[in-house]
Design a protein around this motif. Structure first.
Motif, PDB file in Angstrom:
ATOM      1  N   LYS A  58       0.836  -1.205   0.000  1.00  0.00           N
ATOM      2  CA  LYS A  58       0.000   0.000   0.000  1.00  0.00           C
ATOM      3  C   LYS A  58       0.873   1.258   0.000  1.00  0.00           C
ATOM      4  CE  LYS A  58      -4.096   1.847   2.341  1.00  0.00           C
ATOM      5  NZ  LYS A  58      -5.013   1.521   1.223  1.00  0.00           N
ATOM      6  N   ARG A 183      -1.497  -4.012  -7.280  1.00  0.00           N
ATOM      7  CA  ARG A 183      -2.666  -3.191  -6.926  1.00  0.00           C
ATOM      8  C   ARG A 183      -3.655  -3.202  -8.090  1.00  0.00           C
ATOM      9  NH1 ARG A 183      -4.148   2.016  -8.342  1.00  0.00           N
ATOM     10  NH2 ARG A 183      -5.784   2.895  -6.998  1.00  0.00           N
ATOM     11  N   LEU A 266      -5.303  -5.347  -3.086  1.00  0.00           N
ATOM     12  CA  LEU A 266      -3.863  -5.519  -2.994  1.00  0.00           C
ATOM     13  C   LEU A 266      -3.542  -6.995  -2.808  1.00  0.00           C
ATOM     14  CD1 LEU A 266      -2.986  -2.587  -0.553  1.00  0.00           C
ATOM     15  CD2 LEU A 266      -2.595  -2.633  -3.028  1.00  0.00           C
TER      16      LEU A 266
END
Length: 335
Positions: A58, A183, A266
């Motif tokens: 992230k 992602r 993710l």
């Protein structure tokens, strides 16, 4: 789609040995033969470790475009680094994901006219200076997953009624490791190919997911979801194991559907194969297993090679055409 369509296997049964190990092997044989996909628990890697890797993912994808482009894959002849949204192809179509790829951390070889082209894959990773904690964490995680897959490879040897060291020569210097942080942004459009339908090219794949679904597996009953199971990896068999077992083990088509608008997904995918200079063995199965082997289901447009480096390079060239054009133009011209 219903939840938990895939078998759940507990690796602690393997470590317990005795009857527990035999029960695990029986379950593994069914999962590998019938589905080619399963959840793996009891592997010894904690939920906290998994969450830390996803948090780093992230943080990486939250970097500025300039910081991510500083490590873009097109700069690397070794196919390491950042790939923008739509920058990788599956079945010729752009995948709607951005990703960061690493492999074994190695020194690049001196290029000579006579060396096999796949040796250009060997080299260093690229690392973002804006996130220095990424390198040690990912290299350690990659090694832990590599060790885990070597254990699973021994279990598969036993499923195939082979000596424990049946694959040992192909990973004696360490398996080929390829890991990517991924992602998937949400979309409200009809283009929802997070990743198009494909099989993985190596021995085994381990996938760590966040809480968002999207991974789907093609079964005899159609596409089914591999919903996230906290603490578990999703494991699937790659084409090299299918090849080595003459199709007794099943490499299964799978895909990722983009999440809906306003939601991201993710994941961290780890791909393990034999070392690049290895040749995949065609195992001599006992008669009762050989009778059930269907032969490797190779795509005529994407043939499989027993030489591992050739297989890996072929897949990289097809998936990352920008890297291929910049660093492998002579091969493309020949092909």
């Amino acid at each position: 789609m219903s939840q938990l369509n895939l078998p759940v296997l507990d690796l602690s049964l393997w470590y317990a040995k005795g009857e527990s190990r035999q029960r695990f092997l029986q379950q593994l044989a069914v999962a590998a033969r019938d589905v080619g996909f399963f959840y793996l628990t009891g592997h010894g890697l904690t939920l906290e470790q998994q969450q830390h890797i996803l948090q780093l993912a992230k943080q990486f994808f939250a970097l500025s475009d300039a910081e991510k482009q500083a490590v873009q894959m097109v700069q690397s002849a070794h196919f390491r680094g950042y790939t923008r949204l739509g920058g990788e192809l599956t079945q010729g179509q752009a995948d709607q994901r951005e990703q960061f790829d690493i492999m074994n951390e190695q020194k690049a070889l001196t290029i000579t006219p006579t060396m096999p082209a796949w040796q250009r894959l060997i080299g260093p990773n690229q690392w973002p200076t804006a996130l220095p904690e990424l390198q040690p964490a990912l290299l350690q995680w990659q090694q832990q997953l590599s060790d885990l897959t070597v254990t699973l490879l021994t279990a598969f040897a036993q499923v195939l009624q082979q000596p424990d060291n049946a694959f040992a020569d192909t990973v004696k210097d360490g398996p080929y490791s390829h890991m990517k942080l991924i992602r998937y942004p949400g979309t409200a459009t009809a283009q929802n190919q997070g990743v198009g339908a494909h099989k993985d090219p190596g021995y085994l794949t381990l996938v760590l997911q966040d809480q968002q679904s999207g991974l789907e597996v093609l079964t005899d009953n159609g596409w089914v979801g591999a919903a996230p199971l906290p603490g578990a990896f999703v494991v699937n068999i790659g084409e090299l194991l299918e090849l080595a077992s003459n199709g007794y083990l099943k490499a299964t088509m799978h895909r990722v559907v983009s999440p809906p608008a306003g939601i991201e997904r993710l994941s961290c995918a780890f791909f393990m194969a034999a070392q690049l200079d290895a040749t995949v063995p065609l195992l001599a199965l006992p008669a009762e297993l050989a009778a059930q082997a269907k032969g490797p289901a190779s795509d005529p447009t994407n043939p499989l090679f027993y030489q591992v480096g050739e297989n890996v390079l072929k897949g990289r060239l097809r998936s990352h055409t920008d890297v291929a054009k910049k660093h492998y133009s002579s091969l493309i011209a020949v092909d």
